[in-house]
Design a protein around this motif. Sequence first.
Motif, PDB file in Angstrom:
ATOM      1  N   ILE A 174      55.501  59.471  35.490  1.00  0.00           N
ATOM      2  CA  ILE A 174      54.804  58.337  34.865  1.00  0.00           C
ATOM      3  C   ILE A 174      55.326  58.092  33.446  1.00  0.00           C
ATOM      4  O   ILE A 174      55.617  59.049  32.721  1.00  0.00           O
ATOM      5  N   ASP A 175      55.454  56.829  33.097  1.00  0.00           N
ATOM      6  CA  ASP A 175      55.834  56.488  31.730  1.00  0.00           C
ATOM      7  C   ASP A 175      54.541  56.297  30.933  1.00  0.00           C
ATOM      8  O   ASP A 175      53.915  55.231  30.982  1.00  0.00           O
ATOM      9  N   ASP A 200      46.524  55.908  43.413  1.00  0.00           N
ATOM     10  CA  ASP A 200      45.297  55.180  43.737  1.00  0.00           C
ATOM     11  C   ASP A 200      44.523  54.795  42.466  1.00  0.00           C
ATOM     12  O   ASP A 200      44.038  53.669  42.331  1.00  0.00           O
ATOM     13  N   ALA A 201      44.454  55.732  41.516  1.00  0.00           N
ATOM     14  CA  ALA A 201      43.745  55.457  40.259  1.00  0.00           C
ATOM     15  C   ALA A 201      44.466  54.360  39.474  1.00  0.00           C
ATOM     16  O   ALA A 201      43.828  53.499  38.848  1.00  0.00           O
ATOM     17  N   LEU A 202      45.804  54.359  39.528  1.00  0.00           N
ATOM     18  CA  LEU A 202      46.570  53.336  38.806  1.00  0.00           C
ATOM     19  C   LEU A 202      46.383  51.964  39.449  1.00  0.00           C
ATOM     20  O   LEU A 202      46.329  50.944  38.756  1.00  0.00           O
ATOM     21  N   LEU A 203      46.263  51.965  40.793  1.00  0.00           N
ATOM     22  CA  LEU A 203      45.991  50.688  41.474  1.00  0.00           C
ATOM     23  C   LEU A 203      44.647  50.123  41.005  1.00  0.00           C
ATOM     24  O   LEU A 203      44.507  48.923  40.766  1.00  0.00           O
ATOM     25  N   TRP A 204      43.680  51.022  40.857  1.00  0.00           N
ATOM     26  CA  TRP A 204      42.357  50.610  40.373  1.00  0.00           C
ATOM     27  C   TRP A 204      42.468  50.047  38.958  1.00  0.00           C
ATOM     28  O   TRP A 204      41.913  48.997  38.650  1.00  0.00           O
ATOM     29  N   MET A 205      43.242  50.728  38.091  1.00  0.00           N
ATOM     30  CA  MET A 205      43.412  50.249  36.714  1.00  0.00           C
ATOM     31  C   MET A 205      44.083  48.880  36.699  1.00  0.00           C
ATOM     32  O   MET A 205      43.748  48.011  35.902  1.00  0.00           O
ATOM     33  N   GLU A 206      45.040  48.711  37.622  1.00  0.00           N
ATOM     34  CA  GLU A 206      45.744  47.424  37.705  1.00  0.00           C
ATOM     35  C   GLU A 206      44.767  46.310  38.099  1.00  0.00           C
ATOM     36  O   GLU A 206      44.768  45.228  37.503  1.00  0.00           O
ATOM     37  N   GLU A 207      43.915  46.620  39.073  1.00  0.00           N
ATOM     38  CA  GLU A 207      42.887  45.658  39.512  1.00  0.00           C
ATOM     39  C   GLU A 207      41.968  45.270  38.366  1.00  0.00           C
ATOM     40  O   GLU A 207      41.539  44.126  38.255  1.00  0.00           O
ATOM     41  N   GLN A 208      41.674  46.286  37.517  1.00  0.00           N
ATOM     42  CA  GLN A 208      40.787  46.052  36.365  1.00  0.00           C
ATOM     43  C   GLN A 208      41.542  45.399  35.203  1.00  0.00           C
ATOM     44  O   GLN A 208      41.016  45.263  34.113  1.00  0.00           O
ATOM     45  N   LYS A 209      42.796  45.066  35.408  1.00  0.00           N
ATOM     46  CA  LYS A 209      43.680  44.472  34.392  1.00  0.00           C
ATOM     47  C   LYS A 209      43.803  45.370  33.161  1.00  0.00           C
ATOM     48  O   LYS A 209      43.831  44.925  32.023  1.00  0.00           O
ATOM     49  N   GLN A 210      43.846  46.667  33.406  1.00  0.00           N
ATOM     50  CA  GLN A 210      43.970  47.618  32.295  1.00  0.00           C
ATOM     51  C   GLN A 210      45.410  48.056  32.066  1.00  0.00           C
ATOM     52  O   GLN A 210      45.688  48.818  31.158  1.00  0.00           O
ATOM     53  N   PRO A 224      49.215  47.064  31.195  1.00  0.00           N
ATOM     54  CA  PRO A 224      50.182  46.044  30.774  1.00  0.00           C
ATOM     55  C   PRO A 224      51.423  46.035  31.664  1.00  0.00           C
ATOM     56  O   PRO A 224      52.014  44.980  31.902  1.00  0.00           O
ATOM     57  N   ARG A 225      51.795  47.228  32.155  1.00  0.00           N
ATOM     58  CA  ARG A 225      52.958  47.367  33.058  1.00  0.00           C
ATOM     59  C   ARG A 225      52.667  48.465  34.057  1.00  0.00           C
ATOM     60  O   ARG A 225      51.919  49.394  33.764  1.00  0.00           O
ATOM     61  N   TRP A 226      53.288  48.401  35.257  1.00  0.00           N
ATOM     62  CA  TRP A 226      53.135  49.487  36.231  1.00  0.00           C
ATOM     63  C   TRP A 226      53.870  50.722  35.691  1.00  0.00           C
ATOM     64  O   TRP A 226      55.088  50.675  35.489  1.00  0.00           O
TER      65      TRP A 226
END
Length: 213
Positions: A77-78, A114-124, A126-128
């Motif tokens: 992860i970056d 899975d947790a990162l997908l959730w963060m992405e959904e929450q628009k948290q 800025p980049r994957w």
Amino acid sequence: MLAECGKTKVLCTASVQDQVPHWMHSRHQGGWLTAEYSMLPNAGTPRKPRDGRTGRPLDGRSFEIQRLVGRALRCAIDLTVMPEVTLWVDCDVLQADGGTRTTSINGAIVALYDALLWMEEQKQLPRWPLRGLVSAVSVGVVGGTPMIDLDYHEDSSAEVDLSIVFASDDRLIEIQGAAEKQPFAMEQLQTMVAMAQKSCAEIRDLQKQALGI
Ligand code: UDP
């Protein structure tokens, strides 16, 4: 996420805490990821005292394993593109029959994704931030023969016992382990790494299947 490898079963979860460790405050550079590992008292035989009950919060082995899990995931992860959060990855061994650290890594990355997908959904996000998956397997020499994914019985009689972690581009993340009885040859190491590489590619396919990617 319940990660299973033979009889070994590890419950892996990832959660997001809206704060970074104290030591990161002056750095202003993204998020942090940390892992915790623990074995339930009856995950193996004989019963192991529950963490925290013996005066010491965690035994040395668990501490070493959770640091390995954390290092492996941080390689994938970056963290500099993450917001100021701490990702907590918990690996709780329900049943142990060898390879709990490698099974933890294999499940932990799926839980993290899975947790990162959730963060992405929450628009948290800025980049994957994930560069790829990580996969791990134990490999050793038992009775003179190189073997993948040692169970407890094989592990306890192994001449060499390694845990190997690969990135999804087939580059190495970590080789952990040692000769248990006598030194071993470089050629044997190369054979074991090649076996682990093949096995990790298969594990990666299973991780992708679990994630539907
Ligand atoms: N084990 C156990 N209790 C312990 C430590 C280890 O039952 O307190 C067993 C368990 O089956 C574990 C195996 O010994 O999977 C090998 O342990 P090792 O420290 O090599 O780590 P692992 O192979 O689980 O990553």
